[in-house]
Design a protein around this motif. Structure first.
Motif, mmCIF file in Angstrom:
data_model
loop_
_atom_site.group_PDB
_atom_site.id
_atom_site.type_symbol
_atom_site.label_atom_id
_atom_site.label_comp_id
_atom_site.label_asym_id
_atom_site.label_seq_id
_atom_site.Cartn_x
_atom_site.Cartn_y
_atom_site.Cartn_z
ATOM 1 N N SER A 1 -55.705 -94.957 18.939
ATOM 2 C CA SER A 1 -56.446 -93.559 19.134
ATOM 3 C C SER A 1 -55.527 -92.701 20.101
ATOM 4 O O SER A 1 -55.861 -91.641 20.500
ATOM 5 C CB SER A 1 -58.098 -93.970 19.881
ATOM 6 N N CYS B 1 -54.053 -90.451 17.793
ATOM 7 C CA CYS B 1 -54.230 -89.215 17.083
ATOM 8 C C CYS B 1 -55.374 -88.070 17.671
ATOM 9 O O CYS B 1 -55.696 -88.337 19.382
ATOM 10 C CB CYS B 1 -55.839 -89.887 16.625
ATOM 11 N N GLU B 2 -55.071 -87.114 17.430
ATOM 12 C CA GLU B 2 -56.038 -85.473 17.659
ATOM 13 C C GLU B 2 -57.335 -86.297 18.335
ATOM 14 O O GLU B 2 -58.753 -86.568 18.262
ATOM 15 C CB GLU B 2 -56.036 -85.258 15.913
ATOM 16 N N ARG B 3 -57.524 -85.393 18.997
ATOM 17 C CA ARG B 3 -58.902 -85.544 20.357
ATOM 18 C C ARG B 3 -60.216 -84.590 19.388
ATOM 19 O O ARG B 3 -59.939 -83.976 19.033
ATOM 20 C CB ARG B 3 -58.701 -84.482 21.922
ATOM 21 N N ARG C 1 -63.493 -83.084 19.218
ATOM 22 C CA ARG C 1 -63.793 -81.350 19.867
ATOM 23 C C ARG C 1 -65.282 -80.951 19.368
ATOM 24 O O ARG C 1 -65.155 -81.033 18.679
ATOM 25 C CB ARG C 1 -62.756 -80.658 20.584
ATOM 26 N N ARG D 1 -61.235 -91.872 21.101
ATOM 27 C CA ARG D 1 -60.972 -90.027 20.959
ATOM 28 C C ARG D 1 -61.482 -89.024 20.966
ATOM 29 O O ARG D 1 -61.591 -87.551 21.042
ATOM 30 C CB ARG D 1 -60.575 -89.596 19.183
#
Length: 155
Positions: A14, A17-19, A21, A63
């Motif tokens: 995590s 990896c991309e956050r 939103r 994330r």
């Protein structure tokens, strides 16, 4: 791999990896059925599916920023309801994908969908309802959980 190692894998993964939103909260993993996942019928134990769903939820917490907000405020995640329909068994060493998605929330709960698949075939699917809980206070409204994440992100 024992569950603690899978949990550590999820937490480390995590970080890279991309956050998450904007209300798009989904987690997907490719995993294999390991010897400690099976039951007497040599396929994945029905309880293990629920535990794997927990891993996806932890990924979503981490994330999205909710994990940090929960730690800072001494909140805990709680599952109030979980259902699972088993369509086909996952045998020993079978490779599969599991996807968990937060579909919506209301004044109290987050609602999630879980899908286990092997190739294009759905092996099991289910839903869960969970909340964030503050000890001694009660359920934290999803809108307040989101506000806590935003507050932490603005620091």
């Amino acid at each position: 791999m024992n569950l603690i190692f899978r949990m550590l894998y999820v937490l480390v993964r995590s970080l890279f990896c991309e956050r998450m939103r904007g209300g798009n909260f989904a987690s997907e993993f490719a995993l294999s059925v390991l010897p400690n996942d099976i039951d007497i019928n040599l396929h994945m134990n029905n309880g293990r599916y629920l535990t794997i769903c927990d891993l996806n939820r932890v990924d979503i917490f981490a994330r999205s920023g909710l994990l940090k907000a929960m730690f800072r405020r001494n909140w805990i995640p709680v599952i109030a309801e979980h259902t699972m329909s088993y369509k086909k068994p996952l045998g020993l060493f079978a490779r599969y994908r599991v996807r968990t998605e937060v579909t919506h929330w209301d004044e109290k709960y987050f609602y999630m969908k879980h899908v286990f698949s092997k190739g294009e075939r759905i092996m099991a699917e289910g839903t869960s309802k969970g909340c964030v809980y503050a000890r001694g206070v009660g359920v934290v409204k999803p809108v307040d959980a989101f506000a806590a994440v935003e507050m932490d992100n603005s620091k």
